[in-house]
Design a protein around this motif. Sequence first.
Motif, PDB file in Angstrom:
ATOM      1  N   ILE A 154      -6.998 -17.724  -6.735  1.00 44.59           N
ATOM      2  CA  ILE A 154      -7.810 -16.927  -5.814  1.00 44.59           C
ATOM      3  C   ILE A 154      -7.025 -15.668  -5.469  1.00 44.59           C
ATOM      4  CG2 ILE A 154      -8.958 -16.845  -3.582  1.00 44.59           C
ATOM      5  CD1 ILE A 154      -9.038 -19.926  -3.661  1.00 44.59           C
ATOM      6  N   LEU A 155      -7.617 -14.525  -5.704  1.00 43.89           N
ATOM      7  CA  LEU A 155      -7.023 -13.248  -5.320  1.00 43.89           C
ATOM      8  C   LEU A 155      -7.904 -12.600  -4.266  1.00 43.89           C
ATOM      9  CD1 LEU A 155      -5.151 -10.767  -5.594  1.00 43.89           C
ATOM     10  CD2 LEU A 155      -6.582 -10.020  -7.509  1.00 43.89           C
ATOM     11  N   ILE A 156      -7.329 -12.305  -3.116  1.00 48.09           N
ATOM     12  CA  ILE A 156      -8.063 -11.582  -2.081  1.00 48.09           C
ATOM     13  C   ILE A 156      -7.226 -10.375  -1.696  1.00 48.09           C
ATOM     14  CG2 ILE A 156      -7.134 -13.005  -0.197  1.00 48.09           C
ATOM     15  CD1 ILE A 156      -9.992 -12.595   1.113  1.00 48.09           C
ATOM     16  N   MET A 157      -7.868  -9.211  -1.706  1.00 48.23           N
ATOM     17  CA  MET A 157      -7.108  -7.988  -1.450  1.00 48.23           C
ATOM     18  C   MET A 157      -8.054  -6.826  -1.174  1.00 48.23           C
ATOM     19  SD  MET A 157      -5.952  -6.871  -5.336  1.00 48.23           S
ATOM     20  CE  MET A 157      -5.466  -5.219  -4.826  1.00 48.23           C
ATOM     21  N   GLN A 158      -7.489  -5.775  -0.614  1.00 51.58           N
ATOM     22  CA  GLN A 158      -8.164  -4.497  -0.517  1.00 51.58           C
ATOM     23  C   GLN A 158      -7.786  -3.705  -1.763  1.00 51.58           C
ATOM     24  OE1 GLN A 158      -6.340  -2.048   2.595  1.00 51.58           O
ATOM     25  NE2 GLN A 158      -4.708  -3.550   2.750  1.00 51.58           N
ATOM     26  N   ARG A 159      -8.724  -2.951  -2.314  1.00 52.72           N
ATOM     27  CA  ARG A 159      -8.427  -2.146  -3.498  1.00 52.72           C
ATOM     28  C   ARG A 159      -7.536  -0.970  -3.109  1.00 52.72           C
ATOM     29  NH1 ARG A 159     -11.287  -2.693  -8.147  1.00 52.72           N
ATOM     30  NH2 ARG A 159      -9.369  -1.739  -8.966  1.00 52.72           N
ATOM     31  N   LEU A 160      -6.534  -0.729  -3.946  1.00 50.61           N
ATOM     32  CA  LEU A 160      -5.581   0.337  -3.671  1.00 50.61           C
ATOM     33  C   LEU A 160      -5.446   1.322  -4.822  1.00 50.61           C
ATOM     34  CD1 LEU A 160      -2.796  -1.859  -2.047  1.00 50.61           C
ATOM     35  CD2 LEU A 160      -4.275  -0.232  -0.854  1.00 50.61           C
ATOM     36  N   HIS A 161      -5.797   0.884  -6.009  1.00 47.03           N
ATOM     37  CA  HIS A 161      -5.616   1.713  -7.196  1.00 47.03           C
ATOM     38  C   HIS A 161      -6.538   1.184  -8.273  1.00 47.03           C
ATOM     39  CE1 HIS A 161      -3.602   3.513 -10.721  1.00 47.03           C
ATOM     40  NE2 HIS A 161      -3.030   4.355  -9.881  1.00 47.03           N
ATOM     41  N   PHE A 162      -6.998   2.070  -9.157  1.00 50.11           N
ATOM     42  CA  PHE A 162      -7.889   1.618 -10.217  1.00 50.11           C
ATOM     43  C   PHE A 162      -7.234   0.543 -11.070  1.00 50.11           C
ATOM     44  CE2 PHE A 162      -9.891   1.831 -14.392  1.00 50.11           C
ATOM     45  CZ  PHE A 162     -11.229   1.750 -14.041  1.00 50.11           C
ATOM     46  N   ASN A 163      -5.920   0.656 -11.259  1.00 49.89           N
ATOM     47  CA  ASN A 163      -5.203  -0.326 -12.072  1.00 49.89           C
ATOM     48  C   ASN A 163      -4.323  -1.212 -11.200  1.00 49.89           C
ATOM     49  OD1 ASN A 163      -4.719  -1.481 -14.618  1.00 49.89           O
ATOM     50  ND2 ASN A 163      -2.797  -0.383 -14.844  1.00 49.89           N
ATOM     51  N   ASP A 164      -4.822  -1.598 -10.016  1.00 52.01           N
ATOM     52  CA  ASP A 164      -4.116  -2.596  -9.212  1.00 52.01           C
ATOM     53  C   ASP A 164      -4.386  -3.974  -9.810  1.00 52.01           C
ATOM     54  OD1 ASP A 164      -6.721  -3.176  -8.443  1.00 52.01           O
ATOM     55  OD2 ASP A 164      -6.544  -2.245  -6.473  1.00 52.01           O
ATOM     56  N   GLY A 166      -7.849   9.382   4.180  1.00 51.51           N
ATOM     57  CA  GLY A 166      -8.180  10.394   3.199  1.00 51.51           C
ATOM     58  C   GLY A 166      -9.207   9.879   2.204  1.00 51.51           C
ATOM     59  N   GLU A 167      -9.611  10.759   1.269  1.00 47.14           N
ATOM     60  CA  GLU A 167     -10.678  10.423   0.342  1.00 47.14           C
ATOM     61  C   GLU A 167     -10.306   9.252  -0.554  1.00 47.14           C
ATOM     62  OE1 GLU A 167     -13.705  12.780  -2.687  1.00 47.14           O
ATOM     63  OE2 GLU A 167     -11.624  13.442  -2.514  1.00 47.14           O
ATOM     64  N   TYR A 168      -9.110   9.301  -1.154  1.00 40.22           N
ATOM     65  CA  TYR A 168      -8.726   8.235  -2.067  1.00 40.22           C
ATOM     66  C   TYR A 168      -8.453   6.930  -1.340  1.00 40.22           C
ATOM     67  CZ  TYR A 168      -8.524  11.082  -6.251  1.00 40.22           C
ATOM     68  OH  TYR A 168      -8.862  11.857  -7.316  1.00 40.22           O
ATOM     69  N   GLY A 169      -7.746   7.019  -0.214  1.00 40.54           N
ATOM     70  CA  GLY A 169      -7.465   5.805   0.537  1.00 40.54           C
ATOM     71  C   GLY A 169      -8.723   5.143   1.039  1.00 40.54           C
ATOM     72  N   SER A 170      -9.678   5.940   1.487  1.00 40.83           N
ATOM     73  CA  SER A 170     -10.938   5.387   1.989  1.00 40.83           C
ATOM     74  C   SER A 170     -11.744   4.744   0.870  1.00 40.83           C
ATOM     75  CB  SER A 170     -11.770   6.480   2.654  1.00 40.83           C
ATOM     76  OG  SER A 170     -11.095   7.023   3.761  1.00 40.83           O
ATOM     77  N   SER A 171     -11.802   5.403  -0.286  1.00 45.29           N
ATOM     78  CA  SER A 171     -12.589   4.854  -1.386  1.00 45.29           C
ATOM     79  C   SER A 171     -12.012   3.527  -1.857  1.00 45.29           C
ATOM     80  CB  SER A 171     -12.642   5.840  -2.552  1.00 45.29           C
ATOM     81  OG  SER A 171     -11.354   6.072  -3.085  1.00 45.29           O
ATOM     82  N   GLY A 172     -10.694   3.370  -1.789  1.00 44.13           N
ATOM     83  CA  GLY A 172     -10.085   2.115  -2.206  1.00 44.13           C
ATOM     84  C   GLY A 172     -10.091   1.071  -1.115  1.00 44.13           C
ATOM     85  N   GLN A 173      -9.377   1.331  -0.026  1.00 39.94           N
ATOM     86  CA  GLN A 173      -9.172   0.315   1.000  1.00 39.94           C
ATOM     87  C   GLN A 173     -10.450  -0.024   1.771  1.00 39.94           C
ATOM     88  OE1 GLN A 173      -5.511   0.594   3.347  1.00 39.94           O
ATOM     89  NE2 GLN A 173      -4.819   2.245   2.008  1.00 39.94           N
ATOM     90  N   LEU A 174     -11.308   0.953   1.987  1.00 38.79           N
ATOM     91  CA  LEU A 174     -12.533   0.684   2.747  1.00 38.79           C
ATOM     92  C   LEU A 174     -13.712   0.340   1.836  1.00 38.79           C
ATOM     93  CD1 LEU A 174     -12.409   3.422   5.539  1.00 38.79           C
ATOM     94  CD2 LEU A 174     -11.463   1.112   5.567  1.00 38.79           C
ATOM     95  N   SER A 187       0.814  -1.215   0.000  1.00 41.90           N
ATOM     96  CA  SER A 187       0.000   0.000   0.000  1.00 41.90           C
ATOM     97  C   SER A 187       0.847   1.265   0.000  1.00 41.90           C
ATOM     98  CB  SER A 187      -0.945   0.006   1.202  1.00 41.90           C
ATOM     99  OG  SER A 187      -0.214  -0.016   2.415  1.00 41.90           O
ATOM    100  N   THR A 188       2.100   1.165   0.456  1.00 41.97           N
ATOM    101  CA  THR A 188       2.967   2.346   0.490  1.00 41.97           C
ATOM    102  C   THR A 188       3.637   2.604  -0.846  1.00 41.97           C
ATOM    103  OG1 THR A 188       4.914   1.091   1.232  1.00 41.97           O
ATOM    104  CG2 THR A 188       3.416   1.931   2.931  1.00 41.97           C
ATOM    105  N   GLN A 189       3.542   1.662  -1.783  1.00 42.62           N
ATOM    106  CA  GLN A 189       4.229   1.814  -3.056  1.00 42.62           C
ATOM    107  C   GLN A 189       3.297   1.738  -4.261  1.00 42.62           C
ATOM    108  OE1 GLN A 189       7.312  -1.160  -3.217  1.00 42.62           O
ATOM    109  NE2 GLN A 189       8.480  -0.273  -1.541  1.00 42.62           N
ATOM    110  N   VAL A 190       2.022   1.503  -4.045  1.00 44.64           N
ATOM    111  CA  VAL A 190       1.118   1.238  -5.155  1.00 44.64           C
ATOM    112  C   VAL A 190       0.914   2.462  -6.040  1.00 44.64           C
ATOM    113  CG1 VAL A 190      -1.034   1.835  -3.984  1.00 44.64           C
ATOM    114  CG2 VAL A 190      -1.011   0.031  -5.721  1.00 44.64           C
TER     115      VAL A 190
END
Length: 681
Positions: free
Chosen positions: A358-368, A436-444, A325-328
């Motif tokens: 199987i991929l399980i993850m929190q979203r971090l970027h539109f192109n993750d 923040g707005e972007y982090g919340s929209s992705g990770q949460l 998440s710190t480099q995405v």
Amino acid sequence: MLSRDSIIQEIQILEAIEKRKCERSLAEFVKLSWHIIEPSTKLIWNWHFDVICGYLEAVTSGKIKRLIINVPPGTAKSTLVSVCFPAWEWIHNPARRYLGITNEQGLALRDSLKAKTIIESQWFQSKWPIKFNPRQNEKILYQNVDTGFRQSLGITAGLTGKRGNCFAGNVKVLTETGLKYIKDVCIGESVWSINVLSGEKSLNKVRGTIRKKDCSVVEVFLNDGTSIECTPEHRFLTTTGMVRADELAVSTPLNVINVPDAYRIKTLITFDGKPLLVSRVIKSRHKVDTFCLDVANNHTLFVGKSKDSLIPVSNCLLLDDCHDSTQVESDLQRQTVLDAYDYKISTRLNDPDNDAIILIMQRLHFNDLTGHLLQKKHNKWVHVSIPMEYEGSQGFDAGRDIGRPELIYPRTKDGELLFPERFNRKTVNSLKEDLGEYGSSGQLQQRPVPKGGGILKEKWWLVWPDDKPLPMVEHLFCSWDTAYSEADLKNNAYSAMTMFGVFWHEQKQRYCLLMTKAWAGQVGFPDLRRKAKSIDEEEKLDCQLIEKKASGISLVQDLKQSGIKIRTYTPDRDKVARAYSVSSMLESGQVYIPNRKWAQKVIALVSQFPHGAPPSADFTDTITQALIYLRNSWWVSHKDDAINNDINDRHDEIAKQDIAWDMYEDELNIQRTNDRTAAYG
């Protein structure tokens, strides 16, 4: 009072019932094994656990071959998928083979060891006595006596950057027709190889060859006079396991394998039936080109920097939070993960048609990695998305996907929390503030673009009504973002163009802007030049606006020589700052689009900036450039806008006779009118 025998019989009955319940239900297995891996943490069961377990059971039954699960952090996703699920599957099929991959190997190792802890526990062994193979029982890679195994990797450790495990070109390998220098082996040839886990030897096709120039090497000398040049990190198969070439000790015995025709191969395995011993290892003073082979359906020939990155063929790939998440936000780091999946990880299934990923993850970027996989056209992924707060739509349909309609989505009110017993409103609000707005929209929320869009929101664009005649434009121009250098093409960069017409809006009593055409493509300079010239000839543009950067200068010079009116733009701030600088113009209702699919697609891409996949940033650049140009040319303005003096030409009062409407994706027939406007066909 019950007798001792009756009590024992009662206990046995209860244990048999418990065993049967665990075998039938992954959820029950998780509940009953939780105390083994989390002895100090009380299990609080939530509805999404049942959903995830239900979809994983569908993987076991073969209903699902490709599964993506997006859930917020801290909701037990790794415990369910990477810990309990493999242990539960070994109950049914102990020969199952797993490759667990995360963004960092330590995390993969953590979950792998937790799964092993469950399997080795008295609770598990009393019901399903699975034994580990003592010859392969390491933390990173362990195997059971039924040949099932679990290996743990970091997705980029050894998969990207410099490649190791290579031989000098004068090393011979055993092919179907005999010994051959590794540098001369071609794609499509068959080579002998061995599965280090099962000992099985077979001929397999070479799928790829890798050559590196000017590599430092070591020379390994054996007691029979053989010498082998290889990279220091190359692993030799010894009688006690895999050992780096530069860490081989004197008298280390190499593994001995017998193969048909008793060929002798001067590489990590020998075939004459006699043990070979390392006599010495020296660092070579010269650098050489090194070679490595990528072999199909093989457990021995690998590409990587260390033992930790050796990739055997498996039955199930478990991909768990593969991005850091710190480099995405780094395009390079994000692409590194995507390339690792595409070019190495995706090929590691024993039976691609029937084995599972199987991929399980929190979203971090539109192109993750999730976004990347969902964009693929020929791979059908089942997608489960569970946000922290309900937003009015369900993120899965268990009835449709796996025939389990009882796994319903229980939330119905906007803002309803996913797991209030663990993440209450105060906790969630605190997380949103921190992320923040972007982090919340992705990770949460599992949508890596804020609701309604990013900096330039979708709702700000006005759609020109179909029942209203198109306006007469007074100024027509194109705005370009160019990318045609060798580096651009290598990085899959796009060139993009948007065309705008400026018109006077009678009701608003101000000039407004209408997007009339859009295009994006991955082309070289000749094709880009032809595109720009043809558009100018067809539309008789007032000007073409091109950023004055390295990849734009050649196009500017070429078009100027052709008599085309060009205006250059030199930005004084980065892409994000430029987007913010024009956001008020868009928000004030001055920019229109036609009611067409291509236009909707363009603004959807722009709304994803700065986190969107290409060509999101490319289209955004053309639009911000266009708006800055118009603002500084006094066509369109807003009282809150700051002035950028790079472009300060006033507009010419030129009326356009007609406009050709070019669809970005769904092209339509063009009709022209004679009343200084244009209409759709």
